[in-house]
Design a protein around this motif. Structure first.
Motif, PDB file in Angstrom:
ATOM      1  N   LEU A 174     -10.915 -13.082   9.614  1.00 11.83           N
ATOM      2  CA  LEU A 174     -10.595 -11.758   9.100  1.00 11.83           C
ATOM      3  C   LEU A 174     -11.769 -10.823   9.334  1.00 11.83           C
ATOM      4  O   LEU A 174     -12.921 -11.186   9.117  1.00 11.83           O
ATOM      5  N   ASP A 175     -11.412  -9.647   9.786  1.00  9.98           N
ATOM      6  CA  ASP A 175     -12.449  -8.637   9.927  1.00  9.98           C
ATOM      7  C   ASP A 175     -12.849  -8.165   8.539  1.00  9.98           C
ATOM      8  O   ASP A 175     -12.004  -8.008   7.663  1.00  9.98           O
ATOM      9  N   ASP A 207       0.800  -1.227   0.000  1.00  8.60           N
ATOM     10  CA  ASP A 207       0.000   0.000   0.000  1.00  8.60           C
ATOM     11  C   ASP A 207       0.829   1.271   0.000  1.00  8.60           C
ATOM     12  O   ASP A 207       0.390   2.303  -0.510  1.00  8.60           O
ATOM     13  N   LEU A 255     -13.980  -5.391   6.076  1.00  8.36           N
ATOM     14  CA  LEU A 255     -13.771  -3.955   5.988  1.00  8.36           C
ATOM     15  C   LEU A 255     -14.555  -3.455   4.777  1.00  8.36           C
ATOM     16  O   LEU A 255     -14.427  -4.003   3.679  1.00  8.36           O
ATOM     17  N   MET A 283      -8.483 -18.321  -0.260  1.00 13.05           N
ATOM     18  CA  MET A 283      -7.209 -17.666   0.010  1.00 13.05           C
ATOM     19  C   MET A 283      -6.296 -18.605   0.798  1.00 13.05           C
ATOM     20  O   MET A 283      -6.689 -19.145   1.818  1.00 13.05           O
ATOM     21  N   THR A 284      -5.124 -18.800   0.297  1.00  8.43           N
ATOM     22  CA  THR A 284      -4.198 -19.668   1.007  1.00  8.43           C
ATOM     23  C   THR A 284      -3.245 -18.835   1.838  1.00  8.43           C
ATOM     24  O   THR A 284      -2.897 -17.721   1.470  1.00  8.43           O
ATOM     25  N   THR A 285      -2.834 -19.376   2.906  1.00 11.11           N
ATOM     26  CA  THR A 285      -1.918 -18.657   3.779  1.00 11.11           C
ATOM     27  C   THR A 285      -1.070 -19.648   4.540  1.00 11.11           C
ATOM     28  O   THR A 285      -1.491 -20.758   4.811  1.00 11.11           O
ATOM     29  N   ASP A 286       0.136 -19.247   4.888  1.00 12.73           N
ATOM     30  CA  ASP A 286       0.987 -20.115   5.673  1.00 12.73           C
ATOM     31  C   ASP A 286       0.920 -19.744   7.147  1.00 12.73           C
ATOM     32  O   ASP A 286       1.745 -20.137   7.939  1.00 12.73           O
ATOM     33  N   GLU A 287      -0.068 -18.967   7.504  1.00 12.85           N
ATOM     34  CA  GLU A 287      -0.231 -18.580   8.890  1.00 12.85           C
ATOM     35  C   GLU A 287      -1.477 -19.262   9.462  1.00 12.85           C
ATOM     36  O   GLU A 287      -2.340 -19.711   8.720  1.00 12.85           O
ATOM     37  N   GLY A 317      -1.049 -15.532  -1.022  1.00 10.44           N
ATOM     38  CA  GLY A 317      -2.206 -15.501  -0.132  1.00 10.44           C
ATOM     39  C   GLY A 317      -1.860 -14.985   1.245  1.00 10.44           C
ATOM     40  O   GLY A 317      -2.672 -14.331   1.903  1.00 10.44           O
ATOM     41  N   THR A 318      -0.670 -15.266   1.668  1.00 14.59           N
ATOM     42  CA  THR A 318      -0.238 -14.778   2.983  1.00 14.59           C
ATOM     43  C   THR A 318      -0.119 -13.264   2.977  1.00 14.59           C
ATOM     44  O   THR A 318      -0.522 -12.591   3.932  1.00 14.59           O
ATOM     45  N   PRO A 351      -8.541   0.429  -5.939  1.00 15.07           N
ATOM     46  CA  PRO A 351      -8.299  -0.832  -5.251  1.00 15.07           C
ATOM     47  C   PRO A 351      -8.871  -2.024  -6.002  1.00 15.07           C
ATOM     48  O   PRO A 351      -8.357  -3.131  -5.895  1.00 15.07           O
ATOM     49  N   ASP A 363     -13.925   2.036   3.245  1.00 20.41           N
ATOM     50  CA  ASP A 363     -12.924   2.176   4.305  1.00 20.41           C
ATOM     51  C   ASP A 363     -11.581   1.601   3.864  1.00 20.41           C
ATOM     52  O   ASP A 363     -10.516   2.153   4.180  1.00 20.41           O
ATOM     53  N   GLU A 364     -11.641   0.499   3.157  1.00 17.25           N
ATOM     54  CA  GLU A 364     -10.393  -0.095   2.688  1.00 17.25           C
ATOM     55  C   GLU A 364      -9.672   0.861   1.738  1.00 17.25           C
ATOM     56  O   GLU A 364      -8.449   1.069   1.838  1.00 17.25           O
ATOM     57  N   ALA A 365     -10.432   1.440   0.849  1.00 18.50           N
ATOM     58  CA  ALA A 365      -9.821   2.400  -0.081  1.00 18.50           C
ATOM     59  C   ALA A 365      -9.241   3.583   0.676  1.00 18.50           C
ATOM     60  O   ALA A 365      -8.166   4.094   0.339  1.00 18.50           O
ATOM     61  N   ARG A 366      -9.960   4.010   1.692  1.00 15.77           N
ATOM     62  CA  ARG A 366      -9.494   5.156   2.476  1.00 15.77           C
ATOM     63  C   ARG A 366      -8.203   4.809   3.240  1.00 15.77           C
ATOM     64  O   ARG A 366      -7.275   5.607   3.283  1.00 15.77           O
ATOM     65  N   ILE A 367      -8.170   3.620   3.806  1.00 11.07           N
ATOM     66  CA  ILE A 367      -6.960   3.194   4.521  1.00 11.07           C
ATOM     67  C   ILE A 367      -5.775   3.128   3.559  1.00 11.07           C
ATOM     68  O   ILE A 367      -4.664   3.588   3.864  1.00 11.07           O
ATOM     69  N   ARG A 368      -6.028   2.589   2.391  1.00 11.49           N
ATOM     70  CA  ARG A 368      -4.930   2.491   1.418  1.00 11.49           C
ATOM     71  C   ARG A 368      -4.461   3.875   0.985  1.00 11.49           C
ATOM     72  O   ARG A 368      -3.272   4.107   0.761  1.00 11.49           O
ATOM     73  N   GLU A 400      -7.276 -17.323  10.855  1.00 11.51           N
ATOM     74  CA  GLU A 400      -7.704 -16.212  11.684  1.00 11.51           C
ATOM     75  C   GLU A 400      -8.951 -15.629  11.051  1.00 11.51           C
ATOM     76  O   GLU A 400      -9.035 -15.482   9.837  1.00 11.51           O
TER      77      GLU A 400
END
Lengths: 232, 251
Positions: free
Chosen positions: B10-11, A155, B13, B1-5, A173-174, A227, B17-22, B8
């Protein structure tokens, strides 16, 4: 001519023993690397130390570069990892919060309150913008370092998610997940800013601020204006 | 969505708001060039690495590390005579390890200390008659097992902030020719003659008394982790970390 030599050429020359090649390579990208290190660590001194650690590692391990990624991506990976190592080590050592929000002007400011794009603003707007940045950076430092690093690359610096994943040495994805969680947390922390009047919109135009100096040989990678065009 | 974590929740958004945060993040990006002092420091570090590599290649360092390192160690530290060492250690131990405020100012050493840096290391390397450090253990008389092993060296050792990595690498070559095999639990401590500082050194590290930018300080070499070693420069009197960096450790 050094300008005619590609990054890969310079790295190869360094591995072959050219004493000047690595310095030239670093000089090309140092401002971009600095920006990433500074925003990732949130502290100028830590950023300088992390950047130096990364350079030492890159200098020593240049021979292990396989060419699977761009040289710049590899350099960023080494530097970002060094910065993250610094942050983790500091956290372990001191069991303390991240560095204070100090504006160490002599060594690089944590908060850039007077970049060239501010020349278009009147003093009042300038002050608001500076204050807004301070709040954003303070909130950013509250995020886990992995989320912070992902947001800085995607970002702030405008890297494609795929390249950010290469830099952070993790799955695409991470990176998306980290960005998403990081933005969600920022939205909570920055709710007053989100609810602010439209007149305080920091980006009247999409993309990077105008007149931002080119910081390296790479093409400008401004954050996506739309976005939807980069559905992270 | 794949993740190695770990998974969790996800909230969600709102897109706005996402555009504004970015946008806010974009606006907070760093746009200034690297500050000149940082650029200078990093250029120095790279120049030091390049010089070190050139020197190593010229010396056949990469093909035969141990003999050169041993040779440098032999050359490095000239030693005080035994009587002088005992006298100085008596002073140094008192100022190092006592909790009482018994620091003995040593303006002479401060005034005459020379920031020798890398050039001095090289000059020393040319000396033909250097000796091994004469280790003097203060525990011989009354100390406990926690008391670090103390070695007195002959000259002040200089470390400069603008060539930190190079100077620390040179210092390590002198005192830790093989960082992986050093016994850090003994906290071996090396101090120049006349060096005074009342801050207790850190535990589990090799500690060297130096003049950092002209002022007394300690350098603490911590046990290597992986292929790197954390090195801290500690302020004399407070023990605060003035600078911290990592040095690569060869296999």
């Amino acid at each position: 001519m050094d300008a005619d030599r590609s990054d890969a050429d310079l790295l190869a020359a360094h591995v072959a023993g050219d004493p000047d090649a690595f310095g030239l390579l670093f000089a090309r990208h140092r401002d971009r690397l600095w920006a990433v290190a500074l925003r990732t660590t949130g502290d100028a001194e830590t950023a300088a130390d992390g950047l130096q650690d990364g350079l030492v590692a890159a200098f020593r391990r240049a021979g292990s570069f396989r060419g699977d990624a761009a040289v710049t991506t590899w350099l960023h990976r080494v530097v970002v990892n060094a910065c993250l190592d610094r942050l983790r080590a500091a956290k372990v050592r001191r069991a303390d919060a991240l560095p204070d929000d100090l504006d160490d002007g002599g060594r690089g400011s944590v908060v850039t309150a007077n970049d060239e794009s501010d020349e278009h603003l009147d003093p009042a707007e300038h002050g608001l913008r500076s204050e807004r940045r301070t709040q954003v950076l303070a909130a950013l430092r509250q995020l886990p370092v992995e989320q912070r690093a992902a947001l800085v690359l995607v970002d702030m610096e405008g890297y494609p998610v795929s390249e950010a994943a290469e830099i952070l040495d993790c799955a695409v994805g991470t990176v998306k997940s980290r960005c998403s969680r990081g933005r969600a947390r920022l939205a909570v922390l920055l709710r007053p800013l989100l609810d602010a009047d439209d007149e305080t919109d920091p980006t009247p135009e999409s993309g990077n601020p105008r007149a931002t100096p080119d910081v390296g040989s790479m093409s400008r990678r401004g954050p996506p204006g739309d976005p939807a065009a980069d559905p992270v | 969505m794949t993740t190695d974590e770990p998974d969790e929740q996800l909230d969600t958004l709102a897109p706005a708001d996402e555009a504004r945060i970015r946008a806010l993040l974009s606006d907070a990006r760093e746009t200034d060039p690297m500050p000149a002092p940082v650029a200078t420091r990093l250029d120095e570090a790279i120049a030091g690495l390049a010089a070190e590599r050139t020197h190593a290649l010229d010396s056949g360092y990469e093909s035969n590390v141990r003999p050169l390192v041993r040779t440098r160690r032999h050359r490095v530290v000239a030693v005080l005579g035994a009587a002088a060492a005992v006298a100085v250690v008596g002073l140094a131990v008192g100022t190092f390890f006592d909790d009482d405020d018994r620091r003995v100012p040593n303006s002479t050493s401060a005034d005459t200390g020379v920031d020798r840096g890398t050039a001095a290391y090289e000059a020393e390397a040319d000396a033909e008659d250097a000796e091994e450090p004469n280790r003097v253990d203060p525990t011989d008389t009354a100390a406990t097992d926690q008391t670090p092993e103390l070695t007195v060296t002959s000259d002040p050792l200089g470390v400069h902030s603008r060539r930190l990595v190079r100077d620390l690498a040179g210092l390590r070559d002198q005192f830790l020719p093989d960082p992986r095999s050093e016994d850090y639990t003994r906290s071996p401590t090396y101090v120049p003659s006349g060096f005074t500082c009342d801050t207790a050194p850190v535990a589990n590290a090799v500690v060297v008394g130096v003049r950092y930018d002209g002022a007394p300080a300690y350098v603490a070499f911590h046990s290597p982790m992986g292929d790197s070693q954390v090195v801290d420069v500690l302020q004399c009197g407070t023990g605060d970390v003035l600078r911290s960096t990592t040095l690569p450790v060869a296999d």
